[in-house]
Motif scaffolding. Structure first.
Motif, PDB file in Angstrom:
ATOM      1  N   THR A 225      35.831  34.907  27.737  1.00 47.19           N
ATOM      2  CA  THR A 225      36.712  35.793  26.973  1.00 47.19           C
ATOM      3  C   THR A 225      37.415  34.992  25.888  1.00 47.19           C
ATOM      4  O   THR A 225      37.704  33.800  26.056  1.00 47.19           O
ATOM      5  CB  THR A 225      37.757  36.447  27.886  1.00 47.19           C
ATOM      6  N   THR A 229      42.712  35.578  30.346  1.00 46.07           N
ATOM      7  CA  THR A 229      42.648  36.814  31.117  1.00 46.07           C
ATOM      8  C   THR A 229      43.928  37.039  31.909  1.00 46.07           C
ATOM      9  O   THR A 229      44.663  36.105  32.231  1.00 46.07           O
ATOM     10  CB  THR A 229      41.444  36.807  32.072  1.00 46.07           C
ATOM     11  N   VAL A 239      38.937  43.722  26.451  1.00 45.95           N
ATOM     12  CA  VAL A 239      38.887  42.278  26.205  1.00 45.95           C
ATOM     13  C   VAL A 239      37.627  41.976  25.406  1.00 45.95           C
ATOM     14  O   VAL A 239      36.616  42.690  25.498  1.00 45.95           O
ATOM     15  CB  VAL A 239      38.892  41.470  27.521  1.00 45.95           C
TER      16      VAL A 239
END
Length: 272
Positions: A225, A229, A239
């Motif tokens: 990501t 997170t 995301v």
């Protein structure tokens, strides 16, 4: 000689004026579903001639349409519409009540429909004859009592569109649409329901509820990501992912929290 020439020119001009007047009224006015009456019909029309129009069989008008021929063409004295209520509305499993049945209907006449034996309706099915044909005062339908669908349960948080007026029954093929009233809630189930021939809806009634959030987003093989997170995400929060070096992403780089589940498909493919 000059006087004779002047008289000749005046005579020719008079003939031309008459000819122009006649030509101006060669084309008859267009009155739908009507024709010139036999009493006023001519092979040629001149100034000051008046014509009346008669409606075709099956059509009628409040008054007679009337036109007068002028040097500029036909001038409307009175223009009416020929309308027809001879073709009755189509109401399946029903017939016109004896009290309102006529051989010929005029503007303002009202007809009621009576359901065939074994069929019922809500309020009386009613139509009125107008200058444009039959107009539904209350359309309605005739149906078997066992074939109507149940009304959806009352729910303050959901909006239902398409419900019949006057608490009429919900007959087969009737469609209802559902949506949630306030912000922060989502519709669970189908937003469109259709009443079946057996008197049952094709899908269960939907409901509105506050959507669930999501936990940590799933891992992406050979990817990660773009931001740190969290342990909890709200509904509709998303995301963004990216791939490691020497890999390219296939698909949209987002996963979205949708009522407790992460949605969105992508993968990291090695560069060739």
């Amino acid at each position: 000689m000059q006087l004779s020439l002047i008289f000749l020119l005046l005579q020719l001009w008079g003939n031309v004026a008459v000819s122009l007047s006649q030509n101006a009224c060669l084309r008859l006015p267009d009155v739908p579903h009507a024709h010139v009456s036999e009493e006023t019909k001519k092979s040629e029309y001149q100034q000051h001639d008046v014509i009346h129009f008669t409606c075709e069989p099956g059509y009628t008008s409040y008054e007679t349409s009337k036109y007068v021929c002028t040097h500029e063409g036909w001038l409307t004295v009175r223009q009416e519409t020929c309308y027809s209520c001879s073709e009755l509305p189509d109401v399946p499993h029903a017939s016109i009540s004896e009290e309102t049945k006529k051989a010929e209907y005029q503007e303002g006449d009202i007809i009621h429909f009576t359901c065939d034996p074994g069929y019922i309706s809500g309020p009386t099915i009613k139509y009125v004859c107008t200058s444009t044909g039959w107009l539904a005062v209350h359309r309605g339908a005739c149906y078997f009592p066992a074939s109507s669908c149940d009304a959806p349960p009352a729910n303050g948080g959901i909006t239902v569109k398409g419900l019949p007026e006057n608490d009429d029954p919900i007959v087969p093929d009737h469609i209802l649409t559902f949506s949630c009233d306030g912000p922060g809630t989502i519709l669970v189930g189908s937003s469109v329901l259709i009443c079946g021939k057996d008197g049952r809806w094709d899908k269960p009634f939907p409901s509105c509820r506050v959507p669930a959030g999501c936990g940590i987003p799933p891992r992406l093989v050979n990817g990660f990501t773009k931001t740190t997170t969290k342990h909890h995400y709200e509904h509709d929060e998303r995301v963004e992912y990216m791939c490691k070096s020497h890999y390219v992403i296939e698909g949209k780089p987002f996963k979205t929290c949708n009522n407790g589940e992460w949605t969105g498909e992508m993968r990291c493919r090695g560069k060739s």
